[in-house]
Design an enzyme around this catalytic site. Structure first.
Site, PDB file in Angstrom:
ATOM      1  N   HIS A  24       0.690  -1.163   0.083  1.00  0.00           N
ATOM      2  CA  HIS A  24      -0.106   0.013  -0.009  1.00  0.00           C
ATOM      3  C   HIS A  24       0.842   1.201   0.030  1.00  0.00           C
ATOM      4  O   HIS A  24       0.483   2.086  -0.472  1.00  0.00           O
ATOM      5  CB  HIS A  24      -0.770  -0.134   1.264  1.00  0.00           C
ATOM      6  N   LYS A  48     -17.292  -6.917   7.758  1.00  0.00           N
ATOM      7  CA  LYS A  48     -16.042  -7.646   8.177  1.00  0.00           C
ATOM      8  C   LYS A  48     -15.762  -7.321   9.530  1.00  0.00           C
ATOM      9  O   LYS A  48     -15.822  -6.094  10.034  1.00  0.00           O
ATOM     10  CB  LYS A  48     -14.732  -7.164   7.248  1.00  0.00           C
ATOM     11  N   ARG A  97      -1.711  -5.761  -8.289  1.00  0.00           N
ATOM     12  CA  ARG A  97      -0.602  -6.513  -8.041  1.00  0.00           C
ATOM     13  C   ARG A  97      -0.557  -7.865  -9.118  1.00  0.00           C
ATOM     14  O   ARG A  97       0.633  -8.078  -9.708  1.00  0.00           O
ATOM     15  CB  ARG A  97      -0.751  -7.525  -6.834  1.00  0.00           C
ATOM     16  N   SER A 135      -2.948  -7.815   3.033  1.00  0.00           N
ATOM     17  CA  SER A 135      -3.301  -7.293   4.511  1.00  0.00           C
ATOM     18  C   SER A 135      -3.538  -8.935   5.120  1.00  0.00           C
ATOM     19  O   SER A 135      -3.398  -9.111   6.211  1.00  0.00           O
ATOM     20  CB  SER A 135      -4.207  -6.549   4.650  1.00  0.00           C
TER      21      SER A 135
HETATM   22  O1  PNS Z   1      -8.844  -2.880   0.495  1.00  0.00           O
HETATM   23  P1  PNS Z   1     -10.046  -3.382   0.018  1.00  0.00           P
HETATM   24  O2  PNS Z   1     -10.846  -4.202   0.817  1.00  0.00           O
HETATM   25  O3  PNS Z   1      -9.807  -4.272  -1.311  1.00  0.00           O
HETATM   26  O4  PNS Z   1     -10.867  -2.114  -0.548  1.00  0.00           O
HETATM   27  C1  PNS Z   1     -12.513  -2.475  -1.145  1.00  0.00           C
HETATM   28  C2  PNS Z   1     -13.051  -1.063  -1.472  1.00  0.00           C
HETATM   29  C3  PNS Z   1     -13.148  -0.340  -0.105  1.00  0.00           C
HETATM   30  C4  PNS Z   1     -12.480  -0.183  -2.497  1.00  0.00           C
HETATM   31  C5  PNS Z   1     -14.609  -1.406  -1.970  1.00  0.00           C
HETATM   32  O5  PNS Z   1     -15.134  -2.460  -0.928  1.00  0.00           O
HETATM   33  C6  PNS Z   1     -15.498  -0.262  -1.851  1.00  0.00           C
HETATM   34  O6  PNS Z   1     -15.346   0.835  -2.441  1.00  0.00           O
HETATM   35  N1  PNS Z   1     -16.212  -0.165  -0.730  1.00  0.00           N
HETATM   36  C7  PNS Z   1     -17.341   0.803  -0.503  1.00  0.00           C
HETATM   37  C8  PNS Z   1     -18.849   0.454  -1.059  1.00  0.00           C
HETATM   38  C9  PNS Z   1     -18.879   0.605  -2.472  1.00  0.00           C
HETATM   39  O7  PNS Z   1     -19.039   1.796  -3.196  1.00  0.00           O
HETATM   40  N2  PNS Z   1     -19.577  -0.633  -3.316  1.00  0.00           N
HETATM   41  C10 PNS Z   1     -19.667  -0.471  -4.602  1.00  0.00           C
HETATM   42  C11 PNS Z   1     -18.264  -0.870  -5.337  1.00  0.00           C
HETATM   43  S1  PNS Z   1     -18.565  -1.042  -6.932  1.00  0.00           S
END
Ligand code: PNS
Length: 165
Positions: A24, A48, A97, A135
């Site tokens: 990150h 989560k 990645r 993570s």
């Molecule tokens: O680190 P992560 O868990 O891969 O991040 C995922 C994240 C936070 C980018 C994604 O879960 C997110 O954008 N969540 C917010 C809810 C949302 O907008 N959902 C629709 C996505 S298309």
């Protein structure tokens, strides 16, 4: 020559950051060099059960981004596109990645575009040495008392150790 006035680009790098890894951090450093401002936005995830609280994740991030003056740490809940609109951001930054990340990232990027067409998703690649790092694996290794040296910033390593005693 056309006199195109480009606005300074504000990007959001969203994620769970539970905890922030060197992968990150590598992406944050790369992003801070090409965007005028970069907001690292931590998702307040109600589904989560995170290892680190939102406050702990924000504290660790603030500590490790201190060398980058154009990087800000913030938290969000709800839809990412709504948060981006509220912050008047132009770009969503995500790291890829390996090819395996691409399918899910593409799906999210296209859905976010459907929800807010003016918001662009930009993918960047972390250094190859972090291409296997996540993570989730860091949490698992730390919980099983393995070494996460070199995988996370030293401040995070310390907090992980304190978490699993
Ligand atoms: O680190 P992560 O868990 O891969 O991040 C995922 C994240 C936070 C980018 C994604 O879960 C997110 O954008 N969540 C917010 C809810 C949302 O907008 N959902 C629709 C996505 S298309």
């Amino acid at each position: 020559m056309t006199d195109l006035k480009m606005e300074p680009v504000l990007a959001i790098y969203p994620g769970s950051f539970d905890p922030v890894t060197n992968g990150h951090l590598d992406l944050i450093e790369r992003g801070s060099k090409i965007f005028a401002r970069l907001i690292v936005a931590i998702l307040r995830n109600t589904e989560k059960a995170p290892l680190f609280s939102l406050e702990e994740r924000a504290e660790m991030l603030r500590e490790v981004v201190a060398p980058f003056p154009n990087v800000e740490i913030d938290c969000f809940h709800g839809l990412l596109v709504d948060y981006a609109r509220q912050r008047r951001a132009h770009v969503l930054l995500r790291g890829i990645r390996a090819v395996s990340d691409y399918e899910f990232e593409l799906q999210m990027a296209m859905m976010n575009r459907k929800l807010q067409p003016g918001l662009e998703t930009v993918f960047m690649l972390p250094a190859a040495e972090y291409s296997f790092l996540s993570s989730r694996l860091v949490r698992e290794i730390a919980q099983l008392r393995g070494s996460v040296k070199g995988l996370v910033p030293v401040a995070v390593e310390r907090r992980l150790r304190a978490k699993v005693v």
